[in-house]
Write an enzyme that holds these catalytic residues in place. Structure first.
Site, PDB file in Angstrom:
ATOM      1  N   ASN A  49      25.861  46.834   4.405  1.00 33.99           N
ATOM      2  CA  ASN A  49      25.259  45.609   3.970  1.00 33.99           C
ATOM      3  C   ASN A  49      24.177  45.901   2.692  1.00 33.99           C
ATOM      4  O   ASN A  49      23.673  47.007   2.859  1.00 33.99           O
ATOM      5  CB  ASN A  49      24.434  44.721   4.780  1.00 33.99           C
ATOM      6  CG  ASN A  49      23.303  45.548   5.687  1.00 33.99           C
ATOM      7  OD1 ASN A  49      23.518  46.775   6.044  1.00 33.99           O
ATOM      8  ND2 ASN A  49      22.124  44.884   6.110  1.00 33.99           N
ATOM      9  N   ILE A  50      24.404  45.012   1.624  1.00 27.10           N
ATOM     10  CA  ILE A  50      23.480  44.981   0.600  1.00 27.10           C
ATOM     11  C   ILE A  50      22.612  43.935   0.425  1.00 27.10           C
ATOM     12  O   ILE A  50      23.177  42.610   0.247  1.00 27.10           O
ATOM     13  CB  ILE A  50      24.281  45.579  -0.590  1.00 27.10           C
ATOM     14  CG1 ILE A  50      25.068  46.693  -0.295  1.00 27.10           C
ATOM     15  CG2 ILE A  50      23.396  45.617  -1.997  1.00 27.10           C
ATOM     16  CD1 ILE A  50      26.229  46.804  -1.417  1.00 27.10           C
ATOM     17  N   GLU A  51      21.420  43.688   0.646  1.00 24.70           N
ATOM     18  CA  GLU A  51      20.686  42.736   0.628  1.00 24.70           C
ATOM     19  C   GLU A  51      20.121  42.293  -0.629  1.00 24.70           C
ATOM     20  O   GLU A  51      20.043  43.424  -1.841  1.00 24.70           O
ATOM     21  CB  GLU A  51      19.524  42.595   1.520  1.00 24.70           C
ATOM     22  CG  GLU A  51      19.933  42.693   3.081  1.00 24.70           C
ATOM     23  CD  GLU A  51      18.715  42.695   3.988  1.00 24.70           C
ATOM     24  OE1 GLU A  51      19.091  42.463   5.215  1.00 24.70           O
ATOM     25  OE2 GLU A  51      17.652  42.986   3.467  1.00 24.70           O
ATOM     26  N   CYS A  60      27.574  41.664   3.040  1.00 22.38           N
ATOM     27  CA  CYS A  60      27.595  42.080   4.708  1.00 22.38           C
ATOM     28  C   CYS A  60      28.406  43.411   4.396  1.00 22.38           C
ATOM     29  O   CYS A  60      29.567  43.436   3.315  1.00 22.38           O
ATOM     30  CB  CYS A  60      28.586  41.229   5.354  1.00 22.38           C
ATOM     31  SG  CYS A  60      27.437  39.760   5.891  1.00 22.38           S
ATOM     32  N   GLU A  62      31.197  44.408   6.183  1.00 21.34           N
ATOM     33  CA  GLU A  62      32.592  43.956   6.355  1.00 21.34           C
ATOM     34  C   GLU A  62      33.076  43.707   4.847  1.00 21.34           C
ATOM     35  O   GLU A  62      34.383  44.196   4.686  1.00 21.34           O
ATOM     36  CB  GLU A  62      32.611  43.000   7.361  1.00 21.34           C
ATOM     37  CG  GLU A  62      32.171  43.468   8.835  1.00 21.34           C
ATOM     38  CD  GLU A  62      30.684  42.941   8.935  1.00 21.34           C
ATOM     39  OE1 GLU A  62      29.825  43.062   8.095  1.00 21.34           O
ATOM     40  OE2 GLU A  62      30.494  42.290  10.004  1.00 21.34           O
ATOM     41  N   CYS A  98      29.741  37.953  10.660  1.00 23.98           N
ATOM     42  CA  CYS A  98      29.200  36.752  10.481  1.00 23.98           C
ATOM     43  C   CYS A  98      30.521  35.853  10.193  1.00 23.98           C
ATOM     44  O   CYS A  98      31.884  36.042  10.044  1.00 23.98           O
ATOM     45  CB  CYS A  98      28.512  36.529   9.379  1.00 23.98           C
ATOM     46  SG  CYS A  98      28.920  36.822   7.865  1.00 23.98           S
ATOM     47  N   CYS A 101      32.283  36.776   6.969  1.00 22.85           N
ATOM     48  CA  CYS A 101      33.001  37.908   6.780  1.00 22.85           C
ATOM     49  C   CYS A 101      34.417  37.536   7.757  1.00 22.85           C
ATOM     50  O   CYS A 101      35.401  38.049   7.272  1.00 22.85           O
ATOM     51  CB  CYS A 101      32.338  38.910   7.688  1.00 22.85           C
ATOM     52  SG  CYS A 101      31.195  39.749   6.390  1.00 22.85           S
TER      53      CYS A 101
END
Length: 143
Positions: A49-51, A60, A62, A98, A101
């Site tokens: 994940n990369i916020e 996300c 995935e 989620c 995804c």
């Protein structure tokens, strides 16, 4: 799916999780996507994940894995392993994909696509994609 393949995917997702960029949530997720390349060989794409401070720009784990594969021309997928939990700690609970995804998986993965959620190589659950998103909206609905 063979246990060894599952365990290797889980290990790859745990490794990918280490690269998570999650300064806002503190929740690190890793994914390992098992695909077939253009020569019909199995290949694994990892994602984390990369916020982003602008939350809508967050991606996300995935989707990161799927997008990496698709960007390289690979669109035949067999399974994905997902691990997640507080950054710097071992996973405590299962990290399910989620809704966004799941919709991306509906675009590229069949109903029999395997989704593995794991705490470790020894503690995991295995689902068919159709169990996680029954009656998915996809390309067939556009005809």
């Amino acid at each position: 799916m063979e246990r060894e393949v599952i365990e290797n995917l889980i290990q790859d997702s745990l490794e990918a999780r280490k690269n998570s960029y999650c300064p806002y949530s503190g929740y690190a997720v890793g994914a390992a996507l098992l695909a077939f390349d253009n020569d019909n060989n199995r290949i694994v794409y990892k994602g984390c994940n990369i916020e982003n401070a602008s939350y809508g720009a967050t991606n996300c784990a995935e989707r990161t894995a799927v997008f990496k594969a698709v960007s390289e021309g690979v669109t035949r997928f067999e399974a994905i392993a997902i691990t997640g939990g507080p950054k710097g700690e071992e996973p405590r609970d299962y990290a399910f994909p989620c809704g966004v995804c799941r919709q991306v998986m509906a675009e590229f993965c069949g109903k029999d696509f395997t989704v593995i959620v794991a705490l470790s190589k020894d503690v995991y659950k295995v689902y068919k994609f159709s169990e996680l998103l029954p009656e998915a909206f996809g390309a067939a609905n556009m005809e």
